[in-house]
Write a protein that holds these residues in place. Sequence first.
Motif, mmCIF file in Angstrom:
data_model
loop_
_atom_site.group_PDB
_atom_site.id
_atom_site.type_symbol
_atom_site.label_atom_id
_atom_site.label_comp_id
_atom_site.label_asym_id
_atom_site.label_seq_id
_atom_site.Cartn_x
_atom_site.Cartn_y
_atom_site.Cartn_z
ATOM 1 N N LEU A 96 15.629 -10.784 29.942
ATOM 2 C CA LEU A 96 15.730 -11.936 29.046
ATOM 3 C C LEU A 96 16.235 -11.541 27.661
ATOM 4 O O LEU A 96 16.754 -12.386 26.931
ATOM 5 N N LEU A 97 16.129 -10.274 27.296
ATOM 6 C CA LEU A 97 16.642 -9.836 25.997
ATOM 7 C C LEU A 97 18.164 -9.914 25.944
ATOM 8 O O LEU A 97 18.739 -10.098 24.867
ATOM 9 N N HIS A 98 18.826 -9.763 27.082
ATOM 10 C CA HIS A 98 20.286 -9.840 27.135
ATOM 11 C C HIS A 98 20.733 -11.219 26.655
ATOM 12 O O HIS A 98 20.178 -12.246 27.049
ATOM 13 N N ILE A 99 21.761 -11.256 25.863
ATOM 14 C CA ILE A 99 22.179 -12.487 25.200
ATOM 15 C C ILE A 99 22.621 -13.568 26.182
ATOM 16 O O ILE A 99 22.536 -14.762 25.884
ATOM 17 N N ASN A 100 23.089 -13.176 27.370
ATOM 18 C CA ASN A 100 23.573 -14.149 28.356
ATOM 19 C C ASN A 100 22.526 -14.572 29.373
ATOM 20 O O ASN A 100 22.775 -15.470 30.179
ATOM 21 N N VAL A 101 21.364 -13.917 29.394
ATOM 22 C CA VAL A 101 20.319 -14.264 30.359
ATOM 23 C C VAL A 101 19.446 -15.360 29.764
ATOM 24 O O VAL A 101 18.841 -15.186 28.702
ATOM 25 N N LYS A 102 19.370 -16.483 30.458
ATOM 26 C CA LYS A 102 18.680 -17.660 29.956
ATOM 27 C C LYS A 102 17.274 -17.815 30.508
ATOM 28 O O LYS A 102 16.435 -18.506 29.924
ATOM 29 N N TYR A 103 17.007 -17.163 31.670
ATOM 30 C CA TYR A 103 15.710 -17.341 32.338
ATOM 31 C C TYR A 103 15.566 -16.274 33.411
ATOM 32 O O TYR A 103 16.556 -15.826 34.003
ATOM 33 N N CYS A 104 14.323 -15.846 33.672
ATOM 34 C CA CYS A 104 14.058 -14.910 34.757
ATOM 35 C C CYS A 104 12.635 -15.139 35.250
ATOM 36 O O CYS A 104 11.706 -15.275 34.451
ATOM 37 N N HIS A 105 12.493 -15.174 36.566
ATOM 38 C CA HIS A 105 11.173 -15.377 37.163
ATOM 39 C C HIS A 105 11.052 -14.498 38.395
ATOM 40 O O HIS A 105 11.914 -14.516 39.279
ATOM 41 N N ALA A 106 9.987 -13.702 38.465
ATOM 42 C CA ALA A 106 9.734 -12.834 39.613
ATOM 43 C C ALA A 106 8.931 -13.589 40.655
ATOM 44 O O ALA A 106 7.938 -14.249 40.331
ATOM 45 N N MET A 107 9.361 -13.487 41.917
ATOM 46 C CA MET A 107 8.709 -14.211 43.006
ATOM 47 C C MET A 107 8.365 -13.251 44.134
ATOM 48 O O MET A 107 9.233 -12.493 44.592
ATOM 49 N N GLU A 108 7.112 -13.266 44.562
ATOM 50 C CA GLU A 108 6.673 -12.475 45.709
ATOM 51 C C GLU A 108 6.778 -13.321 46.968
ATOM 52 O O GLU A 108 6.501 -14.517 46.947
ATOM 53 N N GLY A 109 7.194 -12.697 48.060
ATOM 54 C CA GLY A 109 7.278 -13.432 49.306
ATOM 55 C C GLY A 109 8.080 -12.674 50.331
ATOM 56 O O GLY A 109 8.324 -11.471 50.198
ATOM 57 N N GLN A 110 8.507 -13.373 51.363
ATOM 58 C CA GLN A 110 9.320 -12.775 52.414
ATOM 59 C C GLN A 110 10.795 -13.026 52.108
ATOM 60 O O GLN A 110 11.163 -14.128 51.718
ATOM 61 N N PRO A 111 11.671 -12.037 52.268
ATOM 62 C CA PRO A 111 11.387 -10.719 52.840
ATOM 63 C C PRO A 111 10.888 -9.706 51.820
ATOM 64 O O PRO A 111 10.693 -8.543 52.157
ATOM 65 N N GLY A 112 10.686 -10.093 50.563
ATOM 66 C CA GLY A 112 10.228 -9.160 49.544
ATOM 67 C C GLY A 112 10.258 -9.812 48.179
ATOM 68 O O GLY A 112 10.378 -11.028 48.049
ATOM 69 N N THR A 113 10.159 -8.992 47.142
ATOM 70 C CA THR A 113 10.156 -9.500 45.776
ATOM 71 C C THR A 113 11.564 -9.849 45.341
ATOM 72 O O THR A 113 12.510 -9.095 45.588
ATOM 73 N N ARG A 114 11.701 -10.985 44.678
ATOM 74 C CA ARG A 114 12.994 -11.427 44.163
ATOM 75 C C ARG A 114 12.863 -11.782 42.691
ATOM 76 O O ARG A 114 11.804 -12.221 42.233
ATOM 77 N N LEU A 115 13.960 -11.611 41.967
ATOM 78 C CA LEU A 115 14.051 -12.070 40.589
ATOM 79 C C LEU A 115 15.057 -13.207 40.538
ATOM 80 O O LEU A 115 16.227 -13.028 40.883
ATOM 81 N N ARG A 116 14.601 -14.356 40.127
ATOM 82 C CA ARG A 116 15.493 -15.508 39.952
ATOM 83 C C ARG A 116 15.994 -15.489 38.512
ATOM 84 O O ARG A 116 15.226 -15.691 37.567
ATOM 85 N N VAL A 117 17.276 -15.231 38.341
ATOM 86 C CA VAL A 117 17.856 -15.023 37.014
ATOM 87 C C VAL A 117 18.945 -16.064 36.761
ATOM 88 O O VAL A 117 19.837 -16.253 37.592
ATOM 89 N N ASN A 118 18.850 -16.732 35.620
ATOM 90 C CA ASN A 118 19.888 -17.676 35.210
ATOM 91 C C ASN A 118 20.739 -17.049 34.122
ATOM 92 O O ASN A 118 20.214 -16.552 33.117
ATOM 93 N N ILE A 119 22.052 -17.082 34.323
ATOM 94 C CA ILE A 119 22.997 -16.444 33.413
ATOM 95 C C ILE A 119 23.958 -17.503 32.881
ATOM 96 O O ILE A 119 24.534 -18.284 33.647
ATOM 97 N N GLY A 120 24.127 -17.528 31.558
ATOM 98 C CA GLY A 120 24.987 -18.543 30.962
ATOM 99 C C GLY A 120 25.741 -18.036 29.746
ATOM 100 O O GLY A 120 26.078 -16.862 29.657
ATOM 101 N N LYS A 121 25.959 -18.925 28.813
ATOM 102 C CA LYS A 121 26.722 -18.610 27.609
ATOM 103 C C LYS A 121 25.809 -17.987 26.554
ATOM 104 O O LYS A 121 24.606 -17.873 26.730
ATOM 105 N N LYS A 122 26.421 -17.618 25.440
ATOM 106 C CA LYS A 122 25.671 -17.005 24.339
ATOM 107 C C LYS A 122 25.103 -18.070 23.407
ATOM 108 O O LYS A 122 25.081 -17.909 22.191
ATOM 109 N N THR A 123 24.663 -19.162 24.003
ATOM 110 C CA THR A 123 24.075 -20.273 23.257
ATOM 111 C C THR A 123 22.907 -20.816 24.070
ATOM 112 O O THR A 123 22.753 -20.508 25.249
ATOM 113 N N SER A 124 22.091 -21.657 23.450
ATOM 114 C CA SER A 124 21.000 -22.304 24.169
ATOM 115 C C SER A 124 21.569 -23.276 25.194
ATOM 116 O O SER A 124 22.486 -24.045 24.892
ATOM 117 N N GLU A 125 21.027 -23.242 26.414
ATOM 118 C CA GLU A 125 21.520 -24.107 27.478
ATOM 119 C C GLU A 125 20.368 -24.566 28.365
ATOM 120 O O GLU A 125 19.364 -23.865 28.524
#
Length: 297
Positions: A96-125
């Motif tokens: 989330l510190l990266h200027i283009n990353v807008k959101y990140c959420h870690a999810m446990e489940g099958q088949p394993g752990t995933r990171l849901r990452v939203n990537i956008g512009k260098k502005t609030s979106e």
Amino acid sequence: MQKRFWVSWLKCLLLVWVAGSACAAMAKTDAVATLLAKHASLEEQLRQNQFKRPLVLDSAELPDRLKGDIYAVVDHPFGTVTAALNDPNHWCDVMLLHINVKYCHAMEGQPGTRLRVNIGKKTSELLINVARVEFNYGVAAATPQYLEIVLNAKDGPMGTSDYLIRLEAVALPNAKTFLHLTYSYAVNFAARLAMQTYLGTVARSKVGFTVTGKGADGRPQHIGGVRGVMERNTMRYYLAIDTFLGAAGAPLATRVEKRLQDWFSATEQYPRQLHEMDRGQYVDMKRAEHLRQQTVR
């Protein structure tokens, strides 16, 4: 007869397990030796470089792939590094510190752990307006001397795919750790076309870190184009990791703010490559995005 069969079968199974464990142990030992050998080979470059810190950056543009590698020594014991980075939730805080990353959420489940990452512009979106990348998160190795974390994603935005973020860490003497960060992804024709449009408009004056020569004034000239894009983003992710490690010991109530301020200060050491906005704009944007990360699932 049947008893002898089962005894023989169990012996075979035990031999396979022992052989597999031995091979895995040898692989981890080889990984430690390889990374320590790389550290030794880069000793001079780590000591003297343009970054004014023990860091070496490499990049490559292949026919269908872009790749960046950073090797660096950090002033944190290996145990601290492992505790901080062997956790998918902490990786969301890093990303989330990266200027283009807008959101990140870690999810446990099958088949394993995933990171849901939203990537956008260098502005609030709004999240509905930005691309989502689903990373698979895995711990490839975690021993008292060596850590390897791998994040990969099949699909990305704008014709990119096969994302890889890989971090290796090995213990060094004097409470230091040697890191190797790889960031890469595949590009198709549409992705290259989009990059060329970007590089010909808003990013036409942007450069990376690799020095390609000297200008008439004697000042260094830096690589541009898609390798410049890769180098800038690889450095942003590395500085996020380093910043996260540096803030790990701060009081919990001030930890997020310290990460935001320190990441911005770190990027401003390389304004030619990484400056995008003033401190207040970045910190306000990231405070809001951090709050959203805690409340939106």
